[in-house]
Design a protein around this motif. Structure first.
Motif, PDB file in Angstrom:
ATOM      1  N   UNK A 135      19.586  -1.353 -11.699  1.00  0.00           N
ATOM      2  CA  UNK A 135      18.399  -0.577 -11.344  1.00  0.00           C
ATOM      3  C   UNK A 135      18.229   0.637 -12.236  1.00  0.00           C
TER       4      UNK A 135
ATOM      5  N   UNK B 260       0.822  -1.205   0.000  1.00  0.00           N
ATOM      6  CA  UNK B 260       0.000   0.000   0.000  1.00  0.00           C
ATOM      7  C   UNK B 260       0.856   1.254   0.000  1.00  0.00           C
ATOM      8  N   UNK B 261       1.803   1.221   0.920  1.00  0.00           N
ATOM      9  CA  UNK B 261       2.648   2.395   1.112  1.00  0.00           C
ATOM     10  C   UNK B 261       3.366   2.721  -0.180  1.00  0.00           C
TER      11      UNK B 261
ATOM     12  N   UNK C 299       0.912   4.112  -2.628  1.00  0.00           N
ATOM     13  CA  UNK C 299       0.529   5.464  -2.259  1.00  0.00           C
ATOM     14  C   UNK C 299       1.650   6.434  -2.575  1.00  0.00           C
ATOM     15  N   UNK C 300       2.870   5.991  -2.270  1.00  0.00           N
ATOM     16  CA  UNK C 300       4.000   6.880  -2.514  1.00  0.00           C
ATOM     17  C   UNK C 300       4.015   7.308  -3.972  1.00  0.00           C
TER      18      UNK C 300
ATOM     19  N   UNK D 208      10.738  -3.143  -7.354  1.00  0.00           N
ATOM     20  CA  UNK D 208      11.485  -3.273  -6.104  1.00  0.00           C
ATOM     21  C   UNK D 208      10.716  -2.692  -4.938  1.00  0.00           C
ATOM     22  N   UNK D 209      10.041  -1.567  -5.161  1.00  0.00           N
ATOM     23  CA  UNK D 209       9.423  -0.926  -4.019  1.00  0.00           C
ATOM     24  C   UNK D 209       8.151  -1.658  -3.611  1.00  0.00           C
TER      25      UNK D 209
ATOM     26  N   UNK E 110      11.958  -0.773 -12.656  1.00  0.00           N
ATOM     27  CA  UNK E 110      12.571  -1.407 -11.504  1.00  0.00           C
ATOM     28  C   UNK E 110      12.058  -0.768 -10.223  1.00  0.00           C
ATOM     29  N   UNK E 111      11.724   0.494 -10.306  1.00  0.00           N
ATOM     30  CA  UNK E 111      11.240   1.210  -9.140  1.00  0.00           C
ATOM     31  C   UNK E 111       9.976   0.562  -8.603  1.00  0.00           C
TER      32      UNK E 111
END
Lengths: 510, 425
Positions: B294, B13-14, B17-18, B39-40, B35-36
């Motif tokens: 990345x 979620x975070x 949301x980010x 990975x996130x 990749x962002x």
């Protein structure tokens, strides 16, 4: 007030885990008005507008259009209700013509299957004339200017029957002249009965164009006020929640020796065309040289060439007496070039990397951060902790991925890394792009601090206000050449004139 | 919902949301690096949970296929489990075992010569090359490349291992074994290095070049070991190489050499897992490789040579796979035939292991054990034909592997977590 609102958002709440993006937000839009939505990054402006455009469903609250509650489950529903949105990043197909882009998905047809180009062109022309949105319907979208592309986006919304237009940070990509033209268009739209929601964090623009202003802070409406009577200072205070220094506070410069010299530089762009055409400039220690110009006039290529990221065709780059022409990026770093890149996501940060890893992007190869090919994580983390504290980076520890930070804090990380490298020359390319008032203040203060520490600072920015308030000297770049030098007391009009090539004659005459 | 799952949901979620809260303008028209998102959203806790769910779903669907054949999936899976030898660990008693490299015996909680023990030896023998071909994919992936050439690099190691192993009779094992292993790894490195060099210099896509190199290696091997080939063994009309000499064989530490006991190869593979972890997480090389993987543009801006890292990462990947080939030859195969070259798919199983293991050392190790066990447990030798026909069981393994790759590609585990969150919200 007795005026019945055209559109009303009542008690809109939208939660994301850990974040309350919108908290009981009330917002209303009257017929034929420009209502600005002001707020810092992350204040919840985009969430609210995405709810209105049907991209999100609110957790609580109601949307009323002409007094009737409506359900907006999709963008299609929003469009059917006459709500159109112009995104900050245009959603156009570059290889198609203006008319083709505008009629996309609702193409006029002939015999049921064939696209009726003539009808499309005619209807686009009609709309274009009616609202003073001048574009050539037959031009290919990738061949027209950014300002014209924006008009295409607006036309697209109007073509789909928008009565309410949402503009998300519309001036972010425009030159001052284009922004003025946009404001003219908005006024004309308003006079013909359209209602406009104008999202921005630029105070002067909001004051210029809006009838009313609603300020959001951390998902909550601070207040809705008429634009008349508001000042930049009062708006900034509402936005940030504290007093903000809007003007940069700096002492007179004490320029020393030239630390960066660029001589007759020629650099090609990605397409192999000459982007920098025999450009010369010199930045002295202890001064901020502002390079003003409209986007894509060779700024990117110039910076790349200085930083060792792009081949130099001819000419020279000299840093503190050392010839750095066509050096590798590593050599440029070693020679003392610090570089705050214009795009922190594409270049300035490795987003999935932790803050510690990002802060080590240049220093990882030097002791104590590494020895004999092995990283010294203890040193890397200690350095990260120190820099995060020194640069007041919030929302993360050394082991937080950079992607999790807000834009302002990400930029602080980049700034910390570049300044900590103890550069002789600091290139700041659009250092406050996309940042909010509080973060801009921070970045500006740091840049002035670095100037006072004797570094040579080359500031490249599309924001004239930034150039004017920070620079000790201003050069204007146009089509890869320097077309004029101005003192920081120059007006935006003078610079704007030179930025669009108007100064060339004067220089030729001089 | 367990605490872990809840935290995983929150992380996803975070991250989402980010992305939404983040409004800093990117270059117009330039999407954020993929990749962002990857990975996130799926790092952290969900990085363990999602592959587990993926595997579970694959097994459930495999069970469905078993049920369609009229067999009881639970019984079949139980028989496969017994075939893997992993049940060995659960039979604790009073036994004695020989201390490796000596004749003394000592007390041991497990029976080292039971049927389960023999099954486990086979599972671990299979796991060994999967770990290495898995790492070959994982290392390149960390540098942003998709190395499909594990198979070819494995063959490069195999070919040199057979060649050197069948030569130099009488050489001390202390010299011969390391020589074969090092040259095998180097052969893989050079072979993968070709793809790396092409990528670094002219930008040839590694997927295309490694696939083509796979075919080259298959047909070169086919020629070398085939009828009349230079490495064909002394028996004419049989397209199989000679056995490598005894001095080139890895010591067998569990079970009998004649019965294909377990060699020290598995320990070398586990050691390489540690080496992989060290390189990736603790060296400047690993830092550069990850940065390039990345975000090559940011790496270049940081003064890192992207081309050099493409080349090095491919070469190191190839070294892993080449070592895998050499370990198979020196550990238990001892020879290779033309047919083996065409039948062997260990490089692709390594691909599945890397995908499922998310390119981490622990993940690749665990996923390799899973696939090694699965292949061994469904092999004709281990599975009781009255419960499920082994030839069908072998297909079941392929189905499960295929589903895992498909699901990892679709991120089914992640989607499942996401759907659960939506329902919970």
């Amino acid at each position: 007030m007795a005026v019945a609102p055209l559109l009303e958002l009542r008690g809109i709440t939208k939660r994301f885990p850990g974040v309350l993006a919108n908290d009981k937000v009330d917002f209303d839009l009257r017929s034929s008005e420009v209502h600005a939505l002001l707020g810092e990054n992350g204040a919840g402006k985009s969430t609210l507008m995405n709810i209105l455009y049907g991209l999100y469903t609110p957790d609580e609250g109601q949307i009323l259009l002409r007094g009737e509650p409506i359900e907006l489950g999709s963008t299609k529903a929003a469009i059917e209700h006459g709500i159109g949105m112009v995104h900050q990043h245009f959603m156009l197909i570059p290889v198609m013509t203006v008319a083709e882009n505008i009629v996309l998905a609702t193409e006029p047809r002939r015999n049921g299957v064939l696209l009726d180009f003539d009808a499309a062109r005619k209807r686009v022309q009609e709309l274009s004339n009616r609202y003073g949105l001048l574009v050539d319907p037959d031009a290919r979208v990738d061949r027209i200017t950014v300002g014209q592309q924006q008009r295409v986006e607006i036309l697209k919304a109007l073509y789909r029957g928008a009565e309410i237009l949402i503009l998300d940070e519309p001036t972010a990509v425009l030159t001052p002249q284009e922004a003025k033209e946009l404001f003219e268009i908005l006024r004309s739209l308003k006079s013909q009965g359209k209602s406009i929601i104008f999202i921005s964090h630029k105070l002067n623009e909001v004051l210029e164009i809006a009838d009313r202003i609603t300020t959001l802070r951390r998902g909550v409406v601070v207040d809705t006020i008429p634009a008349s009577g508001a000042t930049e200072e009062s708006l900034a205070r509402m936005m940030v929640g504290r007093e903000v220094l809007l003007r940069v506070d700096k002492k007179p410069a004490h320029p020393g020796d030239p630390l960066l010299q660029v001589e007759d530089l020629v650099v090609f762009d990605d397409r192999g065309l000459e982007a920098v055409r025999g450009l010369s400039l010199s930045v002295r220690g202890g001064e901020i040289l502002g390079l003003a110009g409209v986007d894509a006039n060779g700024q990117t290529e110039l910076i790349d060439a200085i930083a060792g990221l792009r081949a130099v065709r001819s000419g020279r780059v000299i840093v503190d007496g050392h010839d750095l022409t066509d050096a590798h990026a590593k050599d440029a770093l070693d020679a003392g070039i610090g570089h705050i890149p214009e795009d922190r996501h594409r270049r300035g940060l490795v987003l999935p990397f932790t803050l510690a890893e990002n802060l080590a992007l240049h220093a990882y190869r030097k002791p104590p951060n590494s020895e004999r090919g092995f990283l010294n994580l203890r040193a890397i983390f200690a350095r990260a902790r120190r820099l995060l504290k020194e640069f007041d980076v919030r929302g993360g520890t050394p082991s937080t991925p950079a992607a999790a930070l807000s834009g302002g804090n990400q930029q602080k990380v980049v700034l910390a890394r570049e300044i900590d490298g103890d550069p002789k020359v600091l290139i700041a390319a659009q250092p406050t792009r996309g940042l909010d008032v509080g973060a801009i203040e921070f970045v500006h203060r740091r840049l002035v601090e670095q100037r006072d520490a004797g570094r040579a600072i080359l500031l490249v920015s599309l924001e004239l206000e930034e150039i004017l308030s920070l620079s000790d000297r201003i050069l204007v770049i146009y089509e890869g050449r320097i077309v004029g030098e101005f003192p920081p007391t120059a007006t935006e009009e003078e610079l704007g004139f030179a930025m669009t090539g108007g100064g060339r004659d004067r220089e030729a005459a001089a | 919902m367990s605490d872990d799952e809840r935290r995983a949901d929150e992380l996803i979620e975070l991250a989402i949301t980010q992305d939404e809260v983040e409004q800093a303008p990117l270059q117009p028209g330039v999407p954020p690096p993929p990749s962002m998102h990857f990975a996130s959203r799926f790092g952290g806790v969900s990085g363990v949970i999602a592959p587990l769910i993926t595997t579970l779903i694959a097994f459930l669907m495999g069970g469905l296929v078993v049920a369609l054949t009229g067999k009881n999936p639970l019984k079949v899976y139980h028989a496969i489990w017994n075939g893997t030898g992993l049940n060995w660990f659960f039979h604790i008693g009073n036994h004695s075992a020989r201390v490796p490299f000596s004749t003394t015996h000592m007390w041991f909680p497990w029976d080292t010569s039971s049927v389960a023990a023999q099954n486990l030896q086979q599972t671990l023998l299979l796991t060994t090359p999967i770990i290495l071909t898995g790492l070959a994919v994982a290392f390149a992936f960390r540098c942003g490349m998709f190395n499909i050439g594990g198979q070819g690099q494995y063959f490069a190691g195999t070919i040199f291992a057979v060649w050197l192993g069948t030569s130099f009779g009488g050489l001390s094992p202390w010299v011969h074994v390391p020589l074969v292993l090092v040259v095998g790894a180097l052969a893989g490195a050079v072979y993968a290095g070709i793809a790396g060099l092409l990528k670094a210099t002219v930008g040839a896509h590694e997927v295309i070049s490694t696939i083509m190199l796979n075919w080259i290696s298959i047909w070169v091997g086919s020629y070398l070991f085939g009828q009349g080939g230079p490495l064909q063994g002394s028996q004419p009309s049989i397209p199989i190489s000679n056995d490598i000499v005894d001095g080139a064989k890895l010591p067998v530490i569990w079970g009998l050499k004649l019965l294909q006991g377990l060699s020290i190869g598995i320990f070398i593979a586990v050691a390489i897992l540690v080496v992989y972890w060290l390189i990736i997480n603790r060296t400047t090389l690993g830092y550069e490789v990850r940065a390039v993987g990345f975000n090559p543009e940011a790496a270049r801006y940081g003064g890192i040579s992207v081309a050099r890292n493409y080349f090095l990462a491919m070469a190191i990947s190839g070294a892993f796979a080449g070592l895998g080939g050499a370990l198979d030859i020196t550990g238990w195969e001892y020879r290779i035939g033309e047919n083996d070259i065409h039948a062997n798919t260990i490089g692709f199983i390594g691909l599945a292991a890397a995908l499922l293991g998310r390119n981490t050392a622990l993940g690749v190790g665990t996923a390799s054990l899973l696939f090694g066990a699965l292949i061994n447990g469904t092999s004709g030798r281990q599975l009781d034909p009255s419960i499920f026909r082994p030839d069908l069981a072998g297909n079941l393994t392929t189905i499960i592997q295929g589903l895992v790759i498909l699901f990892v590609g679709l991120n089914v585990g992640g989607v499942w977590l996401w759907l659960k969150r939506r329902r919970g919200a």
